[in-house]
Design a protein around this motif. Structure first.
Motif, PDB file in Angstrom:
ATOM      1  N   ARG A   1      40.174  45.577  42.274  1.00 60.70           N
ATOM      2  CA  ARG A   1      41.540  45.895  41.871  1.00 60.70           C
ATOM      3  C   ARG A   1      42.471  44.691  42.031  1.00 60.70           C
ATOM      4  O   ARG A   1      42.382  43.956  43.008  1.00 60.70           O
ATOM      5  CB  ARG A   1      42.072  47.051  42.713  1.00 60.70           C
ATOM      6  CG  ARG A   1      43.521  47.441  42.390  1.00 60.70           C
ATOM      7  CD  ARG A   1      44.007  48.530  43.305  1.00 60.70           C
ATOM      8  NE  ARG A   1      43.306  49.768  43.074  1.00 60.70           N
ATOM      9  CZ  ARG A   1      43.571  50.618  42.083  1.00 60.70           C
ATOM     10  NH1 ARG A   1      44.541  50.345  41.232  1.00 60.70           N
ATOM     11  NH2 ARG A   1      42.898  51.726  41.934  1.00 60.70           N
ATOM     12  N   ASP A   2      43.357  44.498  41.051  1.00 63.94           N
ATOM     13  CA  ASP A   2      44.401  43.480  41.116  1.00 63.94           C
ATOM     14  C   ASP A   2      45.477  43.894  40.123  1.00 63.94           C
ATOM     15  O   ASP A   2      45.160  44.396  39.035  1.00 63.94           O
ATOM     16  CB  ASP A   2      43.849  42.093  40.757  1.00 63.94           C
ATOM     17  CG  ASP A   2      44.949  41.046  40.642  1.00 63.94           C
ATOM     18  OD1 ASP A   2      45.562  40.727  41.666  1.00 63.94           O
ATOM     19  OD2 ASP A   2      45.201  40.563  39.522  1.00 63.94           O
ATOM     20  N   ASN A   3      46.754  43.718  40.464  1.00 70.67           N
ATOM     21  CA  ASN A   3      47.840  44.159  39.578  1.00 70.67           C
ATOM     22  C   ASN A   3      47.743  43.567  38.182  1.00 70.67           C
ATOM     23  O   ASN A   3      48.113  44.196  37.198  1.00 70.67           O
ATOM     24  CB  ASN A   3      49.201  43.787  40.182  1.00 70.67           C
ATOM     25  CG  ASN A   3      49.583  44.718  41.321  1.00 70.67           C
ATOM     26  OD1 ASN A   3      49.168  45.875  41.347  1.00 70.67           O
ATOM     27  ND2 ASN A   3      50.351  44.218  42.270  1.00 70.67           N
ATOM     28  N   TYR A   4      47.267  42.322  38.074  1.00 68.05           N
ATOM     29  CA  TYR A   4      47.178  41.653  36.774  1.00 68.05           C
ATOM     30  C   TYR A   4      45.735  41.585  36.255  1.00 68.05           C
ATOM     31  O   TYR A   4      45.489  40.958  35.235  1.00 68.05           O
ATOM     32  CB  TYR A   4      47.733  40.226  36.883  1.00 68.05           C
ATOM     33  CG  TYR A   4      49.194  40.149  37.243  1.00 68.05           C
ATOM     34  CD1 TYR A   4      50.180  40.309  36.264  1.00 68.05           C
ATOM     35  CD2 TYR A   4      49.592  39.925  38.553  1.00 68.05           C
ATOM     36  CE1 TYR A   4      51.518  40.237  36.594  1.00 68.05           C
ATOM     37  CE2 TYR A   4      50.935  39.854  38.887  1.00 68.05           C
ATOM     38  CZ  TYR A   4      51.901  40.010  37.899  1.00 68.05           C
ATOM     39  OH  TYR A   4      53.233  39.941  38.225  1.00 68.05           O
ATOM     40  N   CYS A   5      44.773  42.186  36.986  1.00 69.24           N
ATOM     41  CA  CYS A   5      43.348  42.095  36.615  1.00 69.24           C
ATOM     42  C   CYS A   5      42.948  40.635  36.381  1.00 69.24           C
ATOM     43  O   CYS A   5      42.362  40.276  35.358  1.00 69.24           O
ATOM     44  CB  CYS A   5      43.048  42.929  35.368  1.00 69.24           C
ATOM     45  SG  CYS A   5      43.231  44.709  35.630  1.00 69.24           S
ATOM     46  N   ARG A   6      43.272  39.755  37.367  1.00 66.87           N
ATOM     47  CA  ARG A   6      43.010  38.330  37.193  1.00 66.87           C
ATOM     48  C   ARG A   6      41.613  37.929  37.648  1.00 66.87           C
ATOM     49  O   ARG A   6      41.110  36.890  37.234  1.00 66.87           O
ATOM     50  CB  ARG A   6      44.028  37.509  38.016  1.00 66.87           C
ATOM     51  CG  ARG A   6      45.437  37.557  37.513  1.00 66.87           C
ATOM     52  CD  ARG A   6      46.402  36.967  38.512  1.00 66.87           C
ATOM     53  NE  ARG A   6      46.463  37.762  39.738  1.00 66.87           N
ATOM     54  CZ  ARG A   6      47.265  37.500  40.763  1.00 66.87           C
ATOM     55  NH1 ARG A   6      48.066  36.452  40.706  1.00 66.87           N
ATOM     56  NH2 ARG A   6      47.279  38.265  41.832  1.00 66.87           N
ATOM     57  N   TYR A   7      40.998  38.710  38.533  1.00 67.90           N
ATOM     58  CA  TYR A   7      39.786  38.221  39.204  1.00 67.90           C
ATOM     59  C   TYR A   7      38.506  38.794  38.567  1.00 67.90           C
ATOM     60  O   TYR A   7      37.736  38.077  37.966  1.00 67.90           O
ATOM     61  CB  TYR A   7      39.871  38.533  40.696  1.00 67.90           C
ATOM     62  CG  TYR A   7      41.157  38.010  41.297  1.00 67.90           C
ATOM     63  CD1 TYR A   7      41.493  36.662  41.174  1.00 67.90           C
ATOM     64  CD2 TYR A   7      42.061  38.850  41.929  1.00 67.90           C
ATOM     65  CE1 TYR A   7      42.679  36.155  41.693  1.00 67.90           C
ATOM     66  CE2 TYR A   7      43.254  38.353  42.453  1.00 67.90           C
ATOM     67  CZ  TYR A   7      43.555  37.012  42.327  1.00 67.90           C
ATOM     68  OH  TYR A   7      44.727  36.527  42.829  1.00 67.90           O
ATOM     69  N   ASP A   8      38.298  40.087  38.696  1.00 67.69           N
ATOM     70  CA  ASP A   8      37.191  40.753  38.007  1.00 67.69           C
ATOM     71  C   ASP A   8      37.828  41.712  36.998  1.00 67.69           C
ATOM     72  O   ASP A   8      38.806  42.397  37.335  1.00 67.69           O
ATOM     73  CB  ASP A   8      36.331  41.565  38.986  1.00 67.69           C
ATOM     74  CG  ASP A   8      35.668  40.707  40.053  1.00 67.69           C
ATOM     75  OD1 ASP A   8      35.876  39.486  40.037  1.00 67.69           O
ATOM     76  OD2 ASP A   8      34.972  41.272  40.918  1.00 67.69           O
ATOM     77  N   TYR A   9      37.306  41.771  35.789  1.00 72.64           N
ATOM     78  CA  TYR A   9      37.930  42.660  34.799  1.00 72.64           C
ATOM     79  C   TYR A   9      36.984  42.942  33.636  1.00 72.64           C
ATOM     80  O   TYR A   9      35.983  42.261  33.428  1.00 72.64           O
ATOM     81  CB  TYR A   9      39.230  42.049  34.258  1.00 72.64           C
ATOM     82  CG  TYR A   9      39.072  40.717  33.560  1.00 72.64           C
ATOM     83  CD1 TYR A   9      38.671  40.646  32.220  1.00 72.64           C
ATOM     84  CD2 TYR A   9      39.316  39.522  34.226  1.00 72.64           C
ATOM     85  CE1 TYR A   9      38.513  39.421  31.573  1.00 72.64           C
ATOM     86  CE2 TYR A   9      39.175  38.294  33.599  1.00 72.64           C
ATOM     87  CZ  TYR A   9      38.771  38.263  32.266  1.00 72.64           C
ATOM     88  OH  TYR A   9      38.617  37.051  31.644  1.00 72.64           O
ATOM     89  N   VAL A  10      37.343  43.986  32.898  1.00 72.86           N
ATOM     90  CA  VAL A  10      36.714  44.301  31.612  1.00 72.86           C
ATOM     91  C   VAL A  10      37.804  44.182  30.555  1.00 72.86           C
ATOM     92  O   VAL A  10      38.884  44.747  30.715  1.00 72.86           O
ATOM     93  CB  VAL A  10      36.155  45.741  31.598  1.00 72.86           C
ATOM     94  CG1 VAL A  10      35.548  46.053  30.237  1.00 72.86           C
ATOM     95  CG2 VAL A  10      35.121  45.933  32.684  1.00 72.86           C
ATOM     96  N   ALA A  11      37.543  43.431  29.499  1.00 69.07           N
ATOM     97  CA  ALA A  11      38.492  43.323  28.385  1.00 69.07           C
ATOM     98  C   ALA A  11      37.794  43.816  27.117  1.00 69.07           C
ATOM     99  O   ALA A  11      36.607  43.539  26.915  1.00 69.07           O
ATOM    100  CB  ALA A  11      38.957  41.883  28.210  1.00 69.07           C
ATOM    101  N   VAL A  12      38.517  44.567  26.284  1.00 70.73           N
ATOM    102  CA  VAL A  12      37.952  45.109  25.042  1.00 70.73           C
ATOM    103  C   VAL A  12      38.777  44.576  23.874  1.00 70.73           C
ATOM    104  O   VAL A  12      40.011  44.616  23.903  1.00 70.73           O
ATOM    105  CB  VAL A  12      37.960  46.653  25.054  1.00 70.73           C
ATOM    106  CG1 VAL A  12      37.331  47.194  23.770  1.00 70.73           C
ATOM    107  CG2 VAL A  12      37.209  47.188  26.276  1.00 70.73           C
ATOM    108  N   PHE A  13      38.074  44.056  22.858  1.00 77.36           N
ATOM    109  CA  PHE A  13      38.720  43.423  21.709  1.00 77.36           C
ATOM    110  C   PHE A  13      38.267  44.076  20.403  1.00 77.36           C
ATOM    111  O   PHE A  13      37.085  44.417  20.255  1.00 77.36           O
ATOM    112  CB  PHE A  13      38.357  41.939  21.630  1.00 77.36           C
ATOM    113  CG  PHE A  13      38.704  41.139  22.854  1.00 77.36           C
ATOM    114  CD1 PHE A  13      39.893  40.433  22.939  1.00 77.36           C
ATOM    115  CD2 PHE A  13      37.826  41.098  23.935  1.00 77.36           C
ATOM    116  CE1 PHE A  13      40.202  39.693  24.072  1.00 77.36           C
ATOM    117  CE2 PHE A  13      38.128  40.358  25.071  1.00 77.36           C
ATOM    118  CZ  PHE A  13      39.328  39.661  25.137  1.00 77.36           C
TER     119      PHE A  13
END
Length: 413
Positions: free
Chosen positions: A202-214
């Motif tokens: 968890r991070d407020n800006y999702c800067r560290y670990d994340y899933v992005a969908v395009f």
């Protein structure tokens, strides 16, 4: 934009390490270059002075064979834009035609970025206008994880299927992994995506670990549907066309359980059933899917601020910072100016900034535009998103409206 001069005393130790041959009182960086070794520093041209306009600088980083590159930004100050369209830094795997790991601008530093080989390419682009102090970043070599069962990503072309983080469900996903799944349906079909389980650092800006969908087949922030982290699964996602790209990235620090997601192809046009004319009121279902009858209503705001205040679940004022059309609806992120009535609206807070997600069920009604301020009233879906229907009350926000809204807030409905 912070002035460059006060940065100097803070950054001299970093700059001296980056350029030992430079005089400590006049440290400078060139535009791009080829760098190699176990570790080192790169920085924007002229850092910590203001970077020049209309430039494109490329750095090719190589660490010893058998290791991966880890890039950590120590300082970042580029022109800020939600889509990073003007001044930005791109990070790629490899030195040529590599997958883009990320694009960054503004002043919020990303977490550590990890390549999938011993090569990484960093490219900074600036336009003719606003500039900043640029960036300084440290690169270093790290041991790659054994891939084996940690392999992830690939092209998915079957009518339905699943994808999951490495090690799922036995163990946490590993640190320092980048995965991309490219889902391709036949030309006349769309892709529906659902996450069953979801747990990403968890991070407020999702800067560290994340899933992005395009939407589409490449990492392009202008086509990004969403960026997700934390332990709440994203809501169902429907592609605009026949391709979706899912990117998962973990840095070198904390990890978590990970996720499993499922997708299926579906026809572009679903059969529509005849809807009786009486169903033009607010639907009782929490679905944001627009119906033909609903969106053919005359788009005209009815009532007043006062008459709509009590009948709405939530009342906010805010600025539209993102607006993406998806399956006939408009999905928007609102940077909140004031909350007058919260209801069950999910409000995210990052520092002093608050934001909320809303769905304008019929994308043209009411019409909202990115960058403008609005008073928004509506209902709330089960997932905490605001739902705005053609009969919801939305109007441009002017400071003179604040007095009325404050009075309404103190009134009992």
């Amino acid at each position: 934009m912070p002035p460059a001069a006060p940065l100097l005393p803070l950054l001299l130790p970093l700059l001296a390490a980056a350029r030992p041959e430079a005089a400590p009182h006049r440290p400078t960086f060139a535009c791009g270059g080829v760098v190699s070794g176990e570790s080192g520093f790169i920085g924007s041209e002229g850092f910590p002075g203001v970077y020049p306009p209309n430039s494109k600088c490329t750095w090719k980083i190589t660490v010893p064979e058998g290791k991966v590159v880890v890039l950590s930004f120590r300082y970042l100050d580029l022109e800020s834009d939600n889509l990073c369209r003007y001044d930005f830094v791109d990070i790629y795997n490899g030195h040529a035609n590599g997958q883009r790991i990320g694009r960054f601008c503004g002043t919020v530093k990303p977490g550590a970025l990890v390549s999938n080989s011993n090569k990484m390419l960093v490219q900074m682009t600036s336009d003719a206008n606003t500039a900043g102090s640029g960036f300084i970043a440290k690169f270093s070599a790290a041991e790659p994880h054994e891939r084996g069962d940690q392999y992830c990503g690939g092209r998915l072309e079957k009518p339905s299927g699943s994808f999951q983080t490495p090690n799922w469900p036995e163990r946490d996903y590993p640190a320092g992994v980048t995965c991309s799944w490219h889902i391709v349906a036949p030309k006349n079909q769309l892709i529906e995506l659902k996450f069953e389980k979801f747990d990403v650092e968890r991070d407020n800006y999702c800067r560290y670990d994340y899933v992005a969908v395009f939407n589409g087949g490449e990492i392009n922030d202008a086509k990004r549907i969403g960026k997700y982290c934390g332990d709440s699964p994203p809501g169902p996602i429907l592609s605009e066309k026949n391709e979706l790209l899912i990117q998962f990235l973990s840095d070198l620090s904390l990890t978590a359980d990970g996720f499993i997601g499922h997708y299926k192809f579906r026809p572009k046009k679903l059969p529509t059933t005849t809807v009786p004319p009486t169903t033009t009121t607010t639907p009782s279902t929490s679905s944001s899917k627009p119906t033909v009858a609903l969106c053919q209503q005359k788009c005209k705001r009815s009532g007043t601020l006062e008459s709509n205040y009590c009948s709405s679940n939530f009342v906010i004022t805010g600025t539209v910072i993102t607006a993406i059309t998806r399956a006939g609806s408009l999905h928007a992120t609102i940077s909140i100016i004031n909350v007058y009535k919260e209801g069950n609206l999910a409000i995210q807070q990052a520092g002093k900034s608050m934001s909320a997600k809303i769905v304008v069920v019929c994308k043209q009604c009411p019409l909202i535009r990115r960058g403008l301020n609005y008073i928004i009233m509506g209902q709330v879906e089960e997932d905490g998103r605001g739902k705005v229907l053609p009969n919801s009350f939305v109007m441009s926000f002017k400071t003179k409206n604040q007095k009325i809204l404050n009075a309404l807030k103190n009134r009992t409905c």
